[in-house]
Design a protein around this motif. Structure first.
Motif, PDB file in Angstrom:
ATOM      1  N   UNK A 172       6.380  -3.544   3.338  1.00 44.80           N
ATOM      2  CA  UNK A 172       4.787  -2.331   3.484  1.00 44.80           C
ATOM      3  C   UNK A 172       4.985  -3.575   5.023  1.00 44.80           C
ATOM      4  N   UNK A 173       4.245  -5.037   4.397  1.00 39.14           N
ATOM      5  CA  UNK A 173       3.306  -5.605   5.325  1.00 39.14           C
ATOM      6  C   UNK A 173       4.350  -6.050   6.446  1.00 39.14           C
ATOM      7  N   UNK A 174       5.439  -6.085   6.581  1.00 36.73           N
ATOM      8  CA  UNK A 174       5.573  -6.434   7.851  1.00 36.73           C
ATOM      9  C   UNK A 174       5.770  -5.173   8.841  1.00 36.73           C
ATOM     10  N   UNK A 204      -5.677   0.445   8.990  1.00 33.72           N
ATOM     11  CA  UNK A 204      -4.425   0.199   8.554  1.00 33.72           C
ATOM     12  C   UNK A 204      -4.292   0.098   6.711  1.00 33.72           C
ATOM     13  N   UNK A 205      -4.640  -0.036   6.423  1.00 34.79           N
ATOM     14  CA  UNK A 205      -4.793   0.220   4.290  1.00 34.79           C
ATOM     15  C   UNK A 205      -4.758   1.751   4.633  1.00 34.79           C
ATOM     16  N   UNK A 206      -5.349   2.394   4.971  1.00 32.53           N
ATOM     17  CA  UNK A 206      -4.811   4.169   4.507  1.00 32.53           C
ATOM     18  C   UNK A 206      -3.499   3.953   5.020  1.00 32.53           C
ATOM     19  N   UNK A 274      -2.125  -7.811   2.975  1.00 26.47           N
ATOM     20  CA  UNK A 274      -0.757  -9.507   2.696  1.00 26.47           C
ATOM     21  C   UNK A 274      -1.305  -9.161   4.326  1.00 26.47           C
ATOM     22  N   UNK A 275      -0.562  -8.646   5.117  1.00 26.49           N
ATOM     23  CA  UNK A 275      -0.615  -8.191   7.221  1.00 26.49           C
ATOM     24  C   UNK A 275      -1.436  -8.620   7.272  1.00 26.49           C
TER      25      UNK A 275
END
Ligand SMILES: Nc1ncnc2c1ncn2[C@@H]1O[C@H](COP(=O)(O)OP(=O)(O)OP(=O)(O)O)[C@@H](O)[C@H]1O
Ligand SMILES: [Mg+2]
Lengths: 282, 231
Positions: A172-174, A204-206, A274-275
């Motif tokens: 997901x972070x990628x 982005x979190x959404x 993280x990303x």
């Protein structure tokens, strides 16, 4: 919405995989706990089931053989009618189901209590060989085995889930990173104009949470219907084999859905964070 | 408005870009920052924008010590310091109006306030007619005016410009300078880093010159370089 559809699908798939395995482990552990609770009451009892219509002298022989055995505290006869009554009590709300029975399927039995569990194994082995004994059940044994089994499943499950969560967060972070870099220019401008980190992170979190929820939905559908199917086809057989019932799918659906949703969303949010970490320090 | 006390900046790779800089810029001033390439102009601007940390010294903005501030406070400092770059930095898929409105949305302005203020600012930079154009439909000078409009739409007390005319021809550069002077006349403090010798000489504003990271000249109504008298 995603520039990279493949990554989005990979993210959703990985979250679904985590949750599906979690679901299987959870159901197994719950079912085992169920079985343990069920049998724990009969902890220090040895149940000796008799073949149908056993002549009186055979019964006397069994009774005597047991009484001679060291460590035996008591032996009580329980007729099939008594057994049915007890079952009705145990089933309480669902007892009406038993009313529909035309013949009583339960066998006559002896309930043996021992002074000390030490003697149980020997006793069980001896009684098994007697004429007229259909089956001997000693629940302490079963409980121990089940608990050890549950322990393995729990341990293995947690390990696999841990690894999969890690992989999901990474995937997901990628995925989010791709969106972030496609919007780098915008983020940069937002920063110069004085956007707070929360404002920049929000979308982005959404997106991460969205991926997580989709993954959760897919896995809940698969786990629920998969388990329901398994339950319908196996519950009776499992009871016959191991005298325990599976957890009813309907009872756990809500909890499972809430849990899956929360974990899915959590993994998604974590992956985004993280990303984004890299982008927050300018 | 801006005060630097014994400011030094050493980058993580060991390059020291600024040595012991002292300056004080009053509210409403217009200051040119000059110096050859690599002198440290952009570094100084990055410090003011809190884009880079300060190695030594103290920095004040509007009376507040902003030498070290926690990350979460940085956005609020940036709202007091508008910034314009040589390369405009507009969003290509947003119209002129949207590019400017974007800056207000980000800080949570009310839609009504945005609808009222954006046209006002666009007319100030003489772009009312281009409000619905996209950046790639505009000339360089027009794009830079959009960028200026965006930097001042939230009414920051300070405007910083890093070579705002660097990509523009002299006539267009003059237009930009008119806009900046106009903004300055309305009370905004302006700091502009530039290589544009003609502009600096013409304007007769305060000039601060850097050389290899040192402040070598700070002159009211100065020129681009120290005048060498003709013999
Ligand atoms: N991010 C960085 N990391 C390391 N060194 C840097 C960094 N940015 C600038 N420098 C160095 O700091 C010194 C000053 O650079 P700066 O960009 O401030 O110069 P400038 O006066 O803006 O030059 P120009 O007129 O070409 O824009 C240079 O030696 C440069 O190599
Ligand atoms: Mg520079």
């Amino acid at each position: 919405m995603w520039r990279n559809r493949g990554m989005g699908i990979a993210s959703i798939t990985s979250i679904s995989a985590v949750l599906m395995i979690l679901g299987v482990v959870l159901i197994l552990v719950l079912s085992i706990n169920n079985a343990v609770l069920d049998t724990k009451l009969k902890f220090d009892e040895i149940e000796v089931f008799l073949v149908d219509d056993l002549p009186n002298q055979s019964m006397d022989r069994i009774e005597e053989a047991v009484k001679e055995h060291p460590g035996v505290l008591s032996i009580i006869f329980r007729s099939k009618e008594q057994a049915l009554e007890i079952m009705k009590e145990e089933w309480a709300d669902e007892a009406y189901l038993l009313d529909g029975l035309e013949t009583n399927p339960l066998p006559d039995s002896y309930i043996i209590k021992v002074n000390d569990i030490e003697y149980a194994d020997g006793l069980v082995n001896d009684v098994k060989t007697l004429d007229g004994v259909e089956e001997v059940k000693y629940y302490k044994d079963v409980i121990d085995k089940l608990l050890i089994f549950a322990g393995y499943i729990q341990f293995g499950g947690i390990l696999i889930i841990g690894i999969l969560v890690f992989i999901s967060v990474f995937i997901i972070s990628n995925t989010i990173k791709i969106t972030v870099s496609s919007r780098r220019r915008e983020i940069n401008i937002m920063k110069y104009v004085g956007a707070t980190n929360g404002y920049i992170r929000g979308p982005f979190i959404m997106e991460g949470i969205f991926l997580g929820i989709i993954g959760a939905l897919i896995s809940i559908v698969i786990v629920y219907f998969g388990y329901q199917y398994f339950y319908k086809s196996m519950n009776e057989k499992l009871y016959d084999l191991f005298t325990f019932y599976l957890v009813d799918p309907k009872l756990i659906f809500t909890d499972l859905a809430i849990m899956f949703g929360t974990i899915g969303a959590g993994i998604g949010a974590l992956g985004s964070l993280v990303s984004l970490k890299r982008f927050l320090n300018v | 408005m801006i005060k630097l006390v014994n400011i030094s900046k050493e980058y993580r790779n060991g390059v020291t870009a600024l040595y012991d800089i002292n300056m004080e810029i009053q509210k409403g001033e217009f200051v040119f920052l000059v110096g050859s390439s690599g002198a440290g102009k952009s570094t100084l601007i990055k410090l003011l924008l809190k884009e880079e940390g300060i190695t030594r010294g103290r920095m004040y903005l509007d009376g507040a010590d902003i030498t070290r501030v926690p990350n979460r406070r940085i956005p609020y400092i940036r709202r007091k310091v508008g910034v314009v770059f040589q390369d405009f930095r507009l969003l290509p898929n947003k119209t002129v109006y949207e590019n400017v409105a974007f800056a207000m949305e980000i800080i949570g302005a009310r839609p009504r306030e945005i609808r009222r203020r954006v046209p006002l600012i666009l007319s100030m930079v003489d772009l009312s007619r281009k409000a619905s154009s996209f950046p790639d439909q505009l000339s360089g000078g027009e794009q830079q005016r959009v960028s200026i409009a965006r930097s001042i739409v939230n009414n920051p007390p300070v405007l910083i410009a890093d070579e705002p005319t660097g990509n523009l021809d002299p006539d267009t550069a003059d237009e930009i300078m008119k806009v900046l002077v106009d903004i300055n006349n309305r009370g905004t403090t302006i700091v502009m880093a530039t290589h544009a010798r003609d502009i600096v000489n013409k304007m007769k504003k305060r000039v601060i010159a850097l050389e290899d990271g040192r402040l070598v000249r700070d002159e009211e109504k100065g020129g681009y370089s120290i005048e060498i008298p003709n013999i």
